[in-house]
Design a protein around this motif. Structure first.
Motif, PDB file in Angstrom:
ATOM      1  N   GLU A 107       2.854  -3.578  16.772  1.00  0.00           N
ATOM      2  CA  GLU A 107       2.168  -2.720  15.824  1.00  0.00           C
ATOM      3  C   GLU A 107       2.530  -3.131  14.403  1.00  0.00           C
ATOM      4  OE1 GLU A 107       0.082  -1.115  17.251  1.00  0.00           O
ATOM      5  OE2 GLU A 107       0.816  -0.566  19.224  1.00  0.00           O
ATOM      6  N   ASP A 108       1.675  -2.792  13.454  1.00  0.00           N
ATOM      7  CA  ASP A 108       1.951  -3.094  12.059  1.00  0.00           C
ATOM      8  C   ASP A 108       2.774  -1.972  11.459  1.00  0.00           C
ATOM      9  OD1 ASP A 108       0.562  -5.399  12.205  1.00  0.00           O
ATOM     10  OD2 ASP A 108      -1.276  -4.620  11.343  1.00  0.00           O
ATOM     11  N   ASP A 109       3.845  -2.331  10.794  1.00  0.00           N
ATOM     12  CA  ASP A 109       4.747  -1.352  10.208  1.00  0.00           C
ATOM     13  C   ASP A 109       4.311  -1.026   8.793  1.00  0.00           C
ATOM     14  OD1 ASP A 109       6.783   0.233   9.416  1.00  0.00           O
ATOM     15  OD2 ASP A 109       8.370  -1.262   9.626  1.00  0.00           O
ATOM     16  N   VAL A 110       3.834   0.200   8.609  1.00  0.00           N
ATOM     17  CA  VAL A 110       3.453   0.650   7.282  1.00  0.00           C
ATOM     18  C   VAL A 110       4.603   1.407   6.651  1.00  0.00           C
ATOM     19  CG1 VAL A 110       1.880   2.127   6.001  1.00  0.00           C
ATOM     20  CG2 VAL A 110       1.022   0.780   7.856  1.00  0.00           C
ATOM     21  N   SER A 147       0.838  -1.206   0.000  1.00  0.00           N
ATOM     22  CA  SER A 147       0.000   0.000   0.000  1.00  0.00           C
ATOM     23  C   SER A 147       0.868   1.251   0.000  1.00  0.00           C
ATOM     24  CB  SER A 147      -0.922   0.004   1.228  1.00  0.00           C
ATOM     25  OG  SER A 147      -1.789  -1.105   1.216  1.00  0.00           O
ATOM     26  N   ARG A 148       1.883   1.253   0.857  1.00  0.00           N
ATOM     27  CA  ARG A 148       2.794   2.398   0.922  1.00  0.00           C
ATOM     28  C   ARG A 148       3.500   2.595  -0.417  1.00  0.00           C
ATOM     29  NH1 ARG A 148       6.643   0.569   4.305  1.00  0.00           N
ATOM     30  NH2 ARG A 148       7.938   0.040   2.532  1.00  0.00           N
ATOM     31  N   PRO A 206       8.244  10.273  15.820  1.00  0.00           N
ATOM     32  CA  PRO A 206       6.913  10.888  15.708  1.00  0.00           C
ATOM     33  C   PRO A 206       6.947  12.367  15.336  1.00  0.00           C
ATOM     34  CG  PRO A 206       7.001   9.463  17.620  1.00  0.00           C
ATOM     35  CD  PRO A 206       8.402   9.558  17.096  1.00  0.00           C
ATOM     36  N   SER A 207       7.885  13.123  15.903  1.00  0.00           N
ATOM     37  CA  SER A 207       7.935  14.560  15.625  1.00  0.00           C
ATOM     38  C   SER A 207       8.295  14.831  14.168  1.00  0.00           C
ATOM     39  CB  SER A 207       8.950  15.247  16.550  1.00  0.00           C
ATOM     40  OG  SER A 207      10.253  14.712  16.356  1.00  0.00           O
ATOM     41  N   GLU A 208       9.236  14.042  13.635  1.00  0.00           N
ATOM     42  CA  GLU A 208       9.636  14.223  12.237  1.00  0.00           C
ATOM     43  C   GLU A 208       8.512  13.806  11.289  1.00  0.00           C
ATOM     44  OE1 GLU A 208      13.156  12.785   9.114  1.00  0.00           O
ATOM     45  OE2 GLU A 208      13.377  12.445  11.276  1.00  0.00           O
ATOM     46  N   THR A 267      10.590   5.833   7.050  1.00  0.00           N
ATOM     47  CA  THR A 267       9.535   5.223   7.862  1.00  0.00           C
ATOM     48  C   THR A 267       9.992   4.923   9.284  1.00  0.00           C
ATOM     49  OG1 THR A 267      10.130   3.027   7.011  1.00  0.00           O
ATOM     50  CG2 THR A 267       8.360   4.212   5.879  1.00  0.00           C
ATOM     51  N   ASN A 268      11.299   4.984   9.519  1.00  0.00           N
ATOM     52  CA  ASN A 268      11.826   4.769  10.872  1.00  0.00           C
ATOM     53  C   ASN A 268      12.011   6.078  11.632  1.00  0.00           C
ATOM     54  OD1 ASN A 268      12.074   1.910  10.637  1.00  0.00           O
ATOM     55  ND2 ASN A 268      13.944   2.188   9.437  1.00  0.00           N
TER      56      ASN A 268
END
Length: 215
Positions: free
Chosen positions: A212-215, A74-75, A95-97, A91-92
């Motif tokens: 959690e699922d990694d998107v 999807s990504r 949160p702030s970035e 993707t790693n």
């Protein structure tokens, strides 16, 4: 017998986040149809013990892997279709970035663009979201799989979510909402993607896959 791999493919078409009972039931059904002589050797207690010790952990891991594949596809589809219009992001990243990236005008434009036509000059052109779905689910799909793709697409570029790692409880609620709309043949609109009215839920009879699922 590659039971785990085969059952995971069948299970994901019915339940994206299967409970332990659903997992066990799916394995029982598969063995009854495909390996009846093997399955008939178990007493009920022996079977439960065998399942818990030899199958459940592997199956939940495989189901998560299948979800991960759908997430990655999807990504990739979203970034492929929007191309240079969508700024790159690690993707790693923290949160702030990620939050900063999602607030960029270009990202917001692409998020809104999911519901715009691929070719505005062609009245028969499909919307971008449909093209994303077609890229991910090329060989047919179940309503559950479609609901999961919609949940992913409503999250990756959504500035209401300051992360790309999807919280399991939130995703489950999104999948449930989209699945209900799909089953009732209700049209999915942009406001459904903007909706951020989700709350953390207490876990019940779930699988042991709490990552959690990694998107």
């Amino acid at each position: 017998m590659d039971v785990v791999k085969n059952v995971s493919k069948l299970l994901i078409k019915v339940s994206i986040y299967p409970t332990k009972d659903e997992c066990c039931g799916a394995v029982e059904g598969y063995l009854s149809l495909n390996h009846a002589s093997f399955f008939s050797n178990f007493t009920e207690d022996d079977w439960i013990s065998f399942y818990n010790e030899n199958i459940h952990k592997q199956l939940t891991k495989q189901v998560r892997s299948v979800r991960g594949t759908l997430s990655s596809k999807s990504r990739e589809a979203i970034f492929s279709i929007f191309g240079s219009r969508l700024p790159p992001i690690n993707t790693n990243a923290g949160p702030s970035e990620i939050a900063k990236w999602k607030k960029k005008p270009e990202v917001k434009s692409c998020f809104e663009g999911l519901f715009k036509k691929m070719n505005p000059k062609n009245k028969n052109s499909s919307i971008v979201l449909t093209s994303v779905i077609d890229k991910v689910l090329q060989n047919g799909h179940s309503n559950a799989e479609l609901a999961y793709i919609l949940a992913i697409c409503s999250t990756i570029l959504n500035s209401n979510h300051n992360e790309i790692m999807l919280k399991k409880n939130i995703m489950k609620q999104k999948v449930k909402k989209f699945l209900k709309k799909i089953n009732s043949q209700t049209v999915i609109i942009y406001s459904d993607f903007e909706d951020n009215n989700y709350e953390e839920e207490e876990s019940g009879n779930e699988t042991e896959d709490d990552e959690e699922d990694d998107v």
